[in-house]
Design a protein around this motif. Structure first.
Motif, PDB file in Angstrom:
ATOM      1  N   HIS A 255       8.016  -1.452  39.036  1.00  0.00           N
ATOM      2  CA  HIS A 255       6.394  -0.655  39.337  1.00  0.00           C
ATOM      3  C   HIS A 255       5.488  -1.710  40.317  1.00  0.00           C
ATOM      4  O   HIS A 255       4.393  -0.737  40.665  1.00  0.00           O
ATOM      5  N   GLU A 264       6.422   4.121  41.002  1.00  0.00           N
ATOM      6  CA  GLU A 264       7.183   3.986  39.939  1.00  0.00           C
ATOM      7  C   GLU A 264       6.515   5.654  38.555  1.00  0.00           C
ATOM      8  O   GLU A 264       6.999   6.595  38.424  1.00  0.00           O
ATOM      9  N   ASP A 265       5.494   6.512  38.404  1.00  0.00           N
ATOM     10  CA  ASP A 265       5.002   7.201  38.469  1.00  0.00           C
ATOM     11  C   ASP A 265       5.796   8.787  38.722  1.00  0.00           C
ATOM     12  O   ASP A 265       6.759   9.764  38.271  1.00  0.00           O
ATOM     13  N   SER A 306       2.421  -5.409  30.899  1.00  0.00           N
ATOM     14  CA  SER A 306       2.323  -3.794  31.372  1.00  0.00           C
ATOM     15  C   SER A 306       3.110  -3.387  31.808  1.00  0.00           C
ATOM     16  O   SER A 306       3.470  -1.980  31.837  1.00  0.00           O
ATOM     17  N   TRP A 307       4.577  -3.801  32.420  1.00  0.00           N
ATOM     18  CA  TRP A 307       5.756  -3.358  33.355  1.00  0.00           C
ATOM     19  C   TRP A 307       6.303  -2.928  31.685  1.00  0.00           C
ATOM     20  O   TRP A 307       6.580  -2.003  32.196  1.00  0.00           O
ATOM     21  N   GLU A 309       5.279  -2.276  28.826  1.00  0.00           N
ATOM     22  CA  GLU A 309       4.375  -1.309  27.987  1.00  0.00           C
ATOM     23  C   GLU A 309       5.314  -0.094  29.066  1.00  0.00           C
ATOM     24  O   GLU A 309       4.893   1.374  28.426  1.00  0.00           O
ATOM     25  N   ARG A 310       4.365  -0.017  30.565  1.00  0.00           N
ATOM     26  CA  ARG A 310       4.789   2.138  31.188  1.00  0.00           C
ATOM     27  C   ARG A 310       6.665   1.629  30.938  1.00  0.00           C
ATOM     28  O   ARG A 310       6.193   3.145  30.359  1.00  0.00           O
ATOM     29  N   GLY A 314       5.343   4.784  28.259  1.00  0.00           N
ATOM     30  CA  GLY A 314       4.856   5.484  29.267  1.00  0.00           C
ATOM     31  C   GLY A 314       5.393   6.955  29.423  1.00  0.00           C
ATOM     32  O   GLY A 314       5.807   7.152  28.421  1.00  0.00           O
ATOM     33  N   GLY A 317       8.590   8.285  29.246  1.00  0.00           N
ATOM     34  CA  GLY A 317       9.519   6.391  29.797  1.00  0.00           C
ATOM     35  C   GLY A 317      10.802   6.635  28.559  1.00  0.00           C
ATOM     36  O   GLY A 317      11.789   7.735  28.613  1.00  0.00           O
TER      37      GLY A 317
END
Length: 546
Positions: A255, A264-265, A306-307, A309-310, A314, A317
């Motif tokens: 990310h 990354e999205d 946070s990475w 979780e993403r 996400g 994911g």
């Protein structure tokens, strides 16, 4: 601990050479995991799409619980870092690693990390040395083809362009040596240039390498960090392999990174839409300033970063998109049910150069992963070609020609690669565009001292009385110059060996109001002299030179 990546800021001269390969033995029959077109399938033919994380086993051999923890968060794959003995290891516990993968019902991608950055990192191993290591571990690997993918060597070349240019021959030789020594596994080949292939070496030579695999059972792995910070760059790379009909996975991505901010999205959304595998870096234990790439803190699965979780929880994911391999009794699409046919596309927001299409969504027993959009020119006749792989049931067509009729149809795909029937065809005609002389282009270059590189700054001005909605600037280099991607302010295309260049608007500068202008630019290379470009067209109409 992730090895560093350096994105070169100087331009690199194209290296033109011919690669002579040894005769390729007759193709054998791969067992277990294998390539089928652009997909990876299992022995029973079920599609397998990798969703997983890398685990730095060679540096944290005591963290054996990580395999089960990665599985518990939804992964179907783990990429395991091993050492071949040149820099780390050697890892001699391969049989135990494979057993841990199987106990956790994970597909095991094994990689030799010592090759990282060869040609730039003085201590790095060669691919040939990596193969010697794999041969030493043959007894733990042969017979595990249903469960194990051999990732020959991590990021096997650095940014040294002349060294990286040997990627094709070195990779082909490594694959052939593995095959000769009885390895019929699915082989994964990493890109050069610290895995990011910013010079397009793997992209341009993958077909040759694939053809030199006697089993035709090689999947190519791109690592996406700061080089891939825009959707255009990501899609262009994915498109190149789809067009070539070659298998690709995102073998690493994050990310964030020291060389830029990867998107990354888009990586995850497009991988899901296209049925491509992805493996994030990395579970835990990063150091050297990239600790932010840890998915969990201190190998504790209850402490997602946070990475973490993403990537696990996400959109697009691992938890939402991963399907366990059928060898373990998991999902897939065993009945091979195809999605339903999409509804007829309808066109809206039609301009001189763009249009938006929407269609009724398809349904499927395991879920629709994306839609293929096909286009032909003319109200009748013409050949339909694939122009987009849309993630949802909408698509915006750009760079169209004014006052031209187009026909479109779409089909749906699922995670197993099954496709629906074709939708009914939609026909639209674009509006009138700017007339000749309604544009002006200023072109200025700055040569780099003592170098054969330059920077070009281009300003496009709409001198007409109507807005230009979507544009493509076209020109031809008079002196054999080459654009060095990615450039800025536009998406640039220049075919190998061609002087012709197109620059297509990006989202923020698609509309040029009367009297309005936009500034774009790129870095390039030249040999000898660097004569200026003096002739431009915008959406097919000639522009005045400023």
């Amino acid at each position: 601990m992730k090895s560093r990546r350096t994105v070169a800021v100087a331009s690199v001269l194209a290296v033109l050479f011919s690669i002579l390969f040894l005769p390729v033995p007759a193709q054998s029959a791969p067992t277990g995991l294998r390539v089928s077109g652009t997909r990876i399938v299992e022995a029973n033919g079920s599609a397998f799409v990798m969703r997983g994380a890398s685990h730095a086993h060679v540096w944290y051999q005591g963290e054996t619980g990580s395999f089960a923890d990665i599985k518990a968060l939804g992964a179907n794959t783990v990429r395991v870092v091993l050492g071949s003995g040149q820099r780390w290891g050697p890892s001699t516990d391969v049989a135990n690693v494979v057993s841990l993968c199987k106990q956790s019902r994970l597909i095991c991608v094994l990689e030799a990390h010592d090759t990282t950055g060869y040609g730039e990192e003085g201590a790095a191993a060669t691919l040939d040395q990596a193969v010697t290591y794999w041969i030493s571990q043959k007894s733990a690997l042969v017979g595990q083809e249903d469960y194990v993918v051999l990732n020959i060597g991590n990021e096997p070349f650095g940014n040294n362009a002349q060294v990286s240019a040997t990627w094709a021959s070195a990779t082909s030789n490594a694959i052939q040596r593995l095959r000769t020594n009885g390895f019929n596994h699915l082989i994964m080949a990493d890109a050069p240039m610290w895995g990011q292939d910013w010079g397009g070496i793997m992209r341009d030579n993958a077909a040759t390498v694939f053809a030199n695999d006697p089993d035709r059972n090689t999947v190519f792995s791109i690592h996406m960090y700061g080089v891939y910070d825009t959707a255009a760059e990501i899609n262009a790379y994915f498109d190149a392999f789809r067009t070539a009909g070659l298998p690709l996975v995102v073998g690493e991505f994050g990310h964030n990174h020291s060389d830029g901010d990867p998107d990354e999205d888009t990586i995850m959304a497009q991988a899901q839409s296209r049925g491509l595998g992805y493996i994030g870096w990395s579970w835990s234990g990063n150091g050297g300033g990239v600790e932010y790439l840890d998915m969990v803190t201190a190998f504790d699965p209850s402490r997602l970063t946070s990475w973490g979780e993403r990537i696990f929880n996400g959109a697009n994911g691992i938890r939402a998109t991963s399907r366990e391999a059928t060898i373990y009794g998991g999902g897939g699409d065993p009945d091979e049910q195809a999605p339903t046919t999409p509804g007829t596309p309808t066109a809206s927001s039609v301009t001189a150069t763009s249009a938006t299409l929407n269609w009724g969504a398809s349904t499927d027993d395991i879920g629709v992963t994306g839609y293929d959009v096909y286009r032909a020119t003319g109200a009748s006749g013409g050949t339909f070609t694939l122009v987009s792989t849309a993630g949802t049931n909408t698509y915006t067509a750009s760079a169209l020609t004014p006052e031209t009729t187009y026909r479109f149809y779409v089909r749906a795909r699922d995670a197993a690669g099954n496709v629906s029937g074709n939708s009914a065809t939609a026909t639209l005609t674009t509006q009138a565009g700017p007339v000749g002389g309604d544009c002006r282009v200023a072109y200025q270059t700055t040569n780099w001292g003592g170098s054969s590189g330059f920077t070009a700054n281009v300003t496009i001005t709409n001198t007409g009385t109507s807005a230009i909605n979507g544009w493509t600037l076209a020109f031809a280099f008079p002196g054999g110059q080459r654009v060095t991607p990615p450039g800025w302010g536009a998406t640039y295309t220049q075919a190998a060996g061609s002087a012709n260049v197109t620059a297509t608007n990006v989202d923020y500068n698609a509309t040029l109001a009367p009297g309005g202008s936009t500034s774009i630019g790129f870095n390039g290379t030249y040999s000898g002299s660097n004569p200026a470009v003096t002739a431009f067209t915008l959406n097919g109409s000639a522009c005045a030179a400023a």
